[in-house]
Write a protein that holds these residues in place. Structure first.
Motif, PDB file in Angstrom:
ATOM      1  N   THR A  80       0.848  -1.190   0.000  1.00 36.97           N
ATOM      2  CA  THR A  80       0.000   0.000   0.000  1.00 36.97           C
ATOM      3  C   THR A  80       0.886   1.243   0.000  1.00 36.97           C
ATOM      4  OG1 THR A  80      -1.772   1.193   1.143  1.00 36.97           O
ATOM      5  CG2 THR A  80      -0.134   0.105   2.514  1.00 36.97           C
ATOM      6  N   LYS A  81       0.328   2.349  -0.504  1.00 40.99           N
ATOM      7  CA  LYS A  81       1.018   3.650  -0.432  1.00 40.99           C
ATOM      8  C   LYS A  81       0.330   4.577   0.575  1.00 40.99           C
ATOM      9  CE  LYS A  81       2.405   5.727  -4.132  1.00 40.99           C
ATOM     10  NZ  LYS A  81       2.440   6.367  -5.466  1.00 40.99           N
ATOM     11  N   TYR A 159      16.704  -3.603   2.794  1.00 42.35           N
ATOM     12  CA  TYR A 159      15.298  -3.852   2.501  1.00 42.35           C
ATOM     13  C   TYR A 159      14.730  -2.929   1.408  1.00 42.35           C
ATOM     14  CZ  TYR A 159      15.341  -6.759   6.674  1.00 42.35           C
ATOM     15  OH  TYR A 159      15.629  -7.739   7.586  1.00 42.35           O
ATOM     16  N   GLN A 160      15.561  -1.998   0.893  1.00 40.47           N
ATOM     17  CA  GLN A 160      15.124  -1.134  -0.195  1.00 40.47           C
ATOM     18  C   GLN A 160      14.823  -1.979  -1.427  1.00 40.47           C
ATOM     19  OE1 GLN A 160      14.389   1.992  -0.991  1.00 40.47           O
ATOM     20  NE2 GLN A 160      14.399   1.660  -3.192  1.00 40.47           N
ATOM     21  N   GLY A 161      13.648  -1.785  -2.004  1.00 43.56           N
ATOM     22  CA  GLY A 161      13.235  -2.569  -3.167  1.00 43.56           C
ATOM     23  C   GLY A 161      12.585  -3.886  -2.799  1.00 43.56           C
ATOM     24  N   LEU A 162      12.833  -4.351  -1.593  1.00 42.86           N
ATOM     25  CA  LEU A 162      12.200  -5.588  -1.129  1.00 42.86           C
ATOM     26  C   LEU A 162      10.945  -5.281  -0.320  1.00 42.86           C
ATOM     27  CD1 LEU A 162      12.205  -8.675  -0.726  1.00 42.86           C
ATOM     28  CD2 LEU A 162      13.649  -8.317   1.297  1.00 42.86           C
ATOM     29  N   LEU A 163      11.056  -4.349   0.644  1.00 40.31           N
ATOM     30  CA  LEU A 163       9.923  -4.030   1.504  1.00 40.31           C
ATOM     31  C   LEU A 163       9.444  -2.582   1.391  1.00 40.31           C
ATOM     32  CD1 LEU A 163      10.715  -5.912   4.836  1.00 40.31           C
ATOM     33  CD2 LEU A 163       9.311  -6.646   2.915  1.00 40.31           C
ATOM     34  N   GLY A 169       7.258   6.008  -1.002  1.00 40.61           N
ATOM     35  CA  GLY A 169       6.725   5.677   0.306  1.00 40.61           C
ATOM     36  C   GLY A 169       5.903   4.406   0.336  1.00 40.61           C
ATOM     37  N   ALA A 170       5.879   3.651  -0.774  1.00 38.38           N
ATOM     38  CA  ALA A 170       5.123   2.397  -0.813  1.00 38.38           C
ATOM     39  C   ALA A 170       5.759   1.373   0.117  1.00 38.38           C
ATOM     40  CB  ALA A 170       5.077   1.852  -2.238  1.00 38.38           C
ATOM     41  N   ILE A 171       4.930   0.682   0.883  1.00 27.20           N
ATOM     42  CA  ILE A 171       5.377  -0.343   1.828  1.00 27.20           C
ATOM     43  C   ILE A 171       4.741  -1.671   1.431  1.00 27.20           C
ATOM     44  CG2 ILE A 171       5.368  -1.099   4.233  1.00 27.20           C
ATOM     45  CD1 ILE A 171       7.079   1.327   3.866  1.00 27.20           C
ATOM     46  N   ASP A 453      -3.276  -4.435  -9.988  1.00 29.32           N
ATOM     47  CA  ASP A 453      -2.251  -4.635  -8.964  1.00 29.32           C
ATOM     48  C   ASP A 453      -0.895  -4.961  -9.581  1.00 29.32           C
ATOM     49  OD1 ASP A 453      -4.060  -4.119  -6.991  1.00 29.32           O
ATOM     50  OD2 ASP A 453      -4.435  -6.208  -6.470  1.00 29.32           O
ATOM     51  N   ILE A 454      -0.903  -5.733 -10.684  1.00 29.81           N
ATOM     52  CA  ILE A 454       0.355  -6.046 -11.368  1.00 29.81           C
ATOM     53  C   ILE A 454       1.030  -4.760 -11.827  1.00 29.81           C
ATOM     54  CG2 ILE A 454       1.364  -7.101 -13.433  1.00 29.81           C
ATOM     55  CD1 ILE A 454      -0.781  -9.281 -13.213  1.00 29.81           C
ATOM     56  N   ARG A 455       0.243  -3.866 -12.401  1.00 31.58           N
ATOM     57  CA  ARG A 455       0.790  -2.587 -12.864  1.00 31.58           C
ATOM     58  C   ARG A 455       1.304  -1.740 -11.693  1.00 31.58           C
ATOM     59  NH1 ARG A 455       2.225  -4.174 -17.518  1.00 31.58           N
ATOM     60  NH2 ARG A 455       0.621  -4.309 -19.133  1.00 31.58           N
ATOM     61  N   PHE A 456       0.625  -1.824 -10.555  1.00 32.26           N
ATOM     62  CA  PHE A 456       1.079  -1.100  -9.364  1.00 32.26           C
ATOM     63  C   PHE A 456       2.478  -1.552  -8.969  1.00 32.26           C
ATOM     64  CE2 PHE A 456       1.679  -1.121  -4.755  1.00 32.26           C
ATOM     65  CZ  PHE A 456       1.457   0.210  -4.434  1.00 32.26           C
ATOM     66  N   PHE A 457       2.675  -2.865  -8.915  1.00 28.01           N
ATOM     67  CA  PHE A 457       3.984  -3.387  -8.490  1.00 28.01           C
ATOM     68  C   PHE A 457       5.054  -3.157  -9.547  1.00 28.01           C
ATOM     69  CE2 PHE A 457       1.311  -5.677  -5.453  1.00 28.01           C
ATOM     70  CZ  PHE A 457       2.066  -5.541  -4.305  1.00 28.01           C
ATOM     71  N   GLU A 458       4.659  -3.110 -10.813  1.00 32.88           N
ATOM     72  CA  GLU A 458       5.639  -2.790 -11.840  1.00 32.88           C
ATOM     73  C   GLU A 458       6.118  -1.349 -11.693  1.00 32.88           C
ATOM     74  OE1 GLU A 458       4.089  -3.754 -15.697  1.00 32.88           O
ATOM     75  OE2 GLU A 458       4.885  -5.787 -15.549  1.00 32.88           O
ATOM     76  N   LYS A 459       5.207  -0.462 -11.286  1.00 34.32           N
ATOM     77  CA  LYS A 459       5.569   0.941 -11.117  1.00 34.32           C
ATOM     78  C   LYS A 459       6.362   1.175  -9.840  1.00 34.32           C
ATOM     79  CE  LYS A 459       3.498   5.535 -10.632  1.00 34.32           C
ATOM     80  NZ  LYS A 459       2.221   6.304 -10.543  1.00 34.32           N
ATOM     81  N   GLU A 460       5.925   0.557  -8.760  1.00 37.53           N
ATOM     82  CA  GLU A 460       6.531   0.837  -7.456  1.00 37.53           C
ATOM     83  C   GLU A 460       7.744  -0.035  -7.146  1.00 37.53           C
ATOM     84  OE1 GLU A 460       5.666   3.309  -5.609  1.00 37.53           O
ATOM     85  OE2 GLU A 460       3.935   3.894  -6.811  1.00 37.53           O
ATOM     86  N   PHE A 461       7.741  -1.280  -7.635  1.00 38.79           N
ATOM     87  CA  PHE A 461       8.827  -2.200  -7.278  1.00 38.79           C
ATOM     88  C   PHE A 461       9.444  -2.878  -8.504  1.00 38.79           C
ATOM     89  CE2 PHE A 461       6.154  -1.823  -3.512  1.00 38.79           C
ATOM     90  CZ  PHE A 461       7.102  -1.569  -2.523  1.00 38.79           C
TER      91      PHE A 461
END
Length: 808
Positions: A80-81, A159-163, A169-171, A453-461
């Motif tokens: 979540t952001k 943990y950067q990029g992992l968590l 600010g996405a966690i 959600d897939i697109r969210f994780f592609e953008k954030e992580f």
């Protein structure tokens, strides 16, 4: 003489069918019941489609990786952001969510801020210890939670990029499932019945929107959507083909028996899947709807012939018998060519396509047998057709269309050829614009939450599709040598330079974190130890790894210490760049890791899927050539004429090239779903070709071998059936455009379009070619007696056989 024997055979078949109606119907019912009992063996696949043969080096490398590190796709991520997460109430709910997920037996490990541990140095034991980042007793304080967030983002680069994503600010939390359940039904049960309800409860309680993804999650929801759409396809195919059938024939009884036949065919298709032990995959899920779409044209052909016969002599018994005797071989051959079109997939040496080819080809022949048996028996029990039922034979719109076709062929063949050449050029130009896609998610439902959600994780992580690099040091405990770690770090620097890839995870990250911990958590020391530091820092790390419950090395180094793993993630939209990315990584690996001392494998689901698409594409041409050869062989056997082989191929090749060109212009890439279009469309389109040529040869014998008269007489008989069946196939395949899967939509639309082009090609270009190529014919001597005669016998020939049976 041969034709007389053929007529006698089919006359015998007709007599057997019509004299043993009860026994045959009982046999059909018995087979249906036996196959229905096999439904209990039907299973849905729990793995992704692997398009590469098992003995290929790509699969061997991937299996070698799995042998050392287990299933890679066991990670589910929840993120979540929303900044409200670091408020006492929301944090408590988040803690409860993670605790409830961890309590499930299907879960191996949960890494979250709520249970996050950091490395600290224990000088007395000369080891590192994992101490909690968060003190649960203080989480009711907003000030304390702010401190936790600050420490996580600013002091724990491991943990950067992992968590977390420092910029946005996405966690997120990482949920590692038990690798033993990843390819089993237990994964589906956990995702649908435990994980999703728990996430929904959290969202309802806190008002925070969560994003969930990861290969296990994507595969489960994707599979659920496929299962849900099976019923949609079957229902829509029955409705549309039934309505079209009724519109053509205006007979409720004829429509109903046709639907009964295809429903039995659907039941048989499910039973066959269970009997053969095949799983329902994204391809075999299409088989029941394909059975309906392919089965209805068979019914149209038989019923149309019955109506034509009855209109001539108004004798129901004779009409039913002649439906079989006059169309037996022709309909068998056309069904065989359709089955051959699907059977070409068997030659791809791929399990997924082989099973699809086997099931569809068997079902096509089964549908032919059902139509041949049930239609004459059904009509033998009901009253003969009334004038309203026969009206379709002379409808104004149909006769106007056929007259336009005849005029075009008769007076404008040059225009037909010019148009064909122009379309051919357009198609070839478009082909050069086609792109190849190896995207795993491109065909997934885009209007679903899990796709967003897939697109969210592609953008954030930077993606959720894993790309794995396995390094074999060829010596036990070779991974933990500083020279190896430095080589891995150099390769990881190249990964960081590639914008399509995420930050890599490996033992290098942990060793860097160990040095940071050794210097009391100072993030400035997040780096590999020097040669002077390695002895005591690595000894600390090795001592820490002895704790089996908290062994941080086990995910990145195998138990022998010989194999290391570097994991990165690729944005799936960049699947088309996979070759260039792998080439860059391979060049760096070859430079950094000498082949004499190391063996480096680049693999992972993203890589395997992309290479599988290319493998399928490489096999497309050979499969089509195989289909052309088989079709040409059948035509050569039936007609003993090279001209007829040429005439049969050209009208079916042009629609394929035109469709391929449109794909290029419309930006539709070549991918597993669209590659199938060509084999399916060719196998079905060539049916019309054979029907036309068979009728044409018959008309030649009827019309004293006068070519023009025979060609135009062919339209009166074969033209109607070709039009009807093509329209049904066009709308039938359009049903697949109701799918939420992009690949299925493209498959349905492109096959429908190709078949429409094929109908026009077979009705316009085919007769034009026949007239042009056969201009030099002198007479009957030009036509050699065929090895297999698929021609419809004349009434006189049938009557002669019947008289011999009556008066031996």
């Amino acid at each position: 003489m041969k034709k007389m024997l053929s007529i006698g055979f089919w006359e015998f078949i007709a007599r057997v069918i019509l004299r043993n109606r009860i026994i045959i119907l009982a046999g059909v019912v018995s087979i249906t019941i036996l196959l229905a009992l096999q439904w209990k063996n039907i299973k849905f696949t729990q793995t992704e489609a692997n398009l590469i043969p098992a003995d290929d080096k790509i699969n061997l490398d991937y299996n070698s990786f799995l042998k050392n590190f287990g299933e890679e796709g066991n990670l589910v991520v929840i993120a979540t952001k929303d900044p409200k997460l670091f408020t006492p109430g929301a944090y408590k709910a988040w803690d409860e969510l993670m605790t409830s997920i961890q309590s499930n037996k299907e879960v191996d490990l949960v890494i979250s801020i709520t249970n996050l541990k950091k490395l600290t140095k224990n000088d007395s034991l000369e080891t590192f210890e994992l101490t909690p980042l968060v003190n649960p007793k203080k989480t009711k304080s907003q000030e304390y939670l702010n401190q936790v967030k600050s420490e996580l983002i600013n002091k724990l680069p491991f943990y950067q990029g992992l968590l977390f994503n420092k910029k946005s600010g996405a966690i997120r939390s990482a949920v590692y499932l038990d690798k033993k359940i990843i390819n089993t039904k237990a994964r589906k049960e956990f995702i649908l019945k435990k994980l999703i309800p728990a996430i929904e409860t959290f969202e309802n309680k806190t008002g925070i929107d969560l994003h969930t993804s990861g290969m296990p999650y994507i595969r489960t929801l994707n599979a659920k959507t496929i299962i849900d759409e099976i019923g949609l396809f079957i229902g829509a195919a029955l409705l549309i083909t039934g309505l079209i059938f009724f519109f053509f024939f205006r007979s409720f009884r004829a429509t109903m028996i046709s639907l009964v036949i295809v429903i039995i065919g659907v039941m048989w298709s499910f039973g066959l899947l269970g009997l053969l032990g095949y799983e329902i995959t994204v391809l075999t899920a299409l088989v029941p709807a394909l059975v309906i779409v392919i089965g209805i044209p068979n019914c149209i052909f038989f019923i149309n012939k019955y109506h034509q016969e009855y209109q001539v002599h108004a004798n129901k018994a004779k009409a039913l018998q002649r439906v079989i005797t006059k169309t037996g071989t022709a309909t068998l051959m056309t069904n065989i060519t359709t089955a051959v079109g699907f059977a070409t997939f068997i030659a791809t040496n791929n399990v997924l396509l082989t099973e699809f080819g086997v099931v569809t080809s068997i079902n096509i022949i089964a549908l032919y047998v059902l139509s041949l048996l049930i239609i004459p028996i059904f009509f033998s029990y009901i009253p003969p057709p009334i004038p309203r039922h026969l009206g379709h034979l002379e409808r104004e719109y149909l006769t106007s269309f056929m007259n336009w076709i005849v005029r075009t062929v008769k007076y404008n063949r040059i225009g037909v050829y010019i148009s064909s050449v122009i379309l051919l050029v357009i198609g070839i130009i478009g082909i050069y614009e086609i792109k190849i896609s190896g995207s795993i998610i491109e065909d997934m439902p885009k209007k679903t939450t899990f796709f967003d959600d897939i697109r969210f994780f592609e953008k954030e992580f930077d993606g959720v599709m894993p790309l794995e690099i396995m390094i074999d040091t060829k010596h036990k405990k070779g991974v933990m040598k500083l020279v190896t770690l430095k080589r891995m770090e150099e390769l990881e620097e190249t990964i960081l330079e590639i914008p399509e890839l995420s930050k890599p995870l490996s033992i290098v990250n942990l060793v860097k974190y160990s040095k940071q911990a050794y210097y009391n958590g100072n993030p400035e020391y997040y780096e590999l130890p020097t040669a002077q530091e390695q002895a005591f820092i690595l000894s600390y790390a090795k001592n820490a790894s002895q704790n089996s419950k908290e062994n941080l090395l086990k995910s990145y180094v195998d138990s022998t210490g010989q194999f290391a793993r570097i994991t990165t993630f690729i944005k799936d939209e960049n699947g088309e760049k996979m070759d260039a990315i792998e080439a860059q990584l391979r060049a760096k690996a070859n430079k950094v890791f000498p082949a004499s001392r190391y063996n480096v494998i680049i693999t992972g689901k993203a890589s395997v899927f992309q290479k599988g698409t290319k493998y399928l594409l490489d096999n497309l041409l050979s499969s089509l050539l195989f289909a052309f050869a088989l079709t040409g062989g059948l035509v050569a056997i039936m007609f003993r004429s090279f001209k007829m082989v040429l005439v049969s191929i050209i009208p079916n090749l042009l629609p394929l090239l035109l469709t391929a060109g449109l794909m290029g212009f419309l930006g539709i890439p070549l991918k597993p779903s669209t590659i199938l279009v060509f084999g399916i469309a060719f196998g079905m389109s060539v049916d019309d070709t054979l029907r036309f040529l068979a009728q044409y040869r018959l008309e030649l014998s009827r019309n004293e071998w006068k070519i023009k008269k025979s060609v135009f007489a062919t339209f009166d008989d074969a033209g109607i059936s070709m039009f009807y069946t093509s329209i049904v196939l066009f709308f039938g395949f359009s049903v697949f455009m109701l799918s939420s899967f992009g690949g299925t939509v493209a498959l349905g639309g492109l096959v429908a379009l190709t078949l429409f082009f094929g109908m026009l090609s077979n009705l316009v270009l085919l007769p034009s070619l026949v007239l042009s190529l056969n201009k030099t014919l002198v007479g009957k001597q030009e036509y050699v007696e065929p090895i297999i005669d698929i021609l419809e016998p004349s009434d006189e020939e049938v009557d002669q056989v019947e008289r011999k049976k009556t008066n031996p």
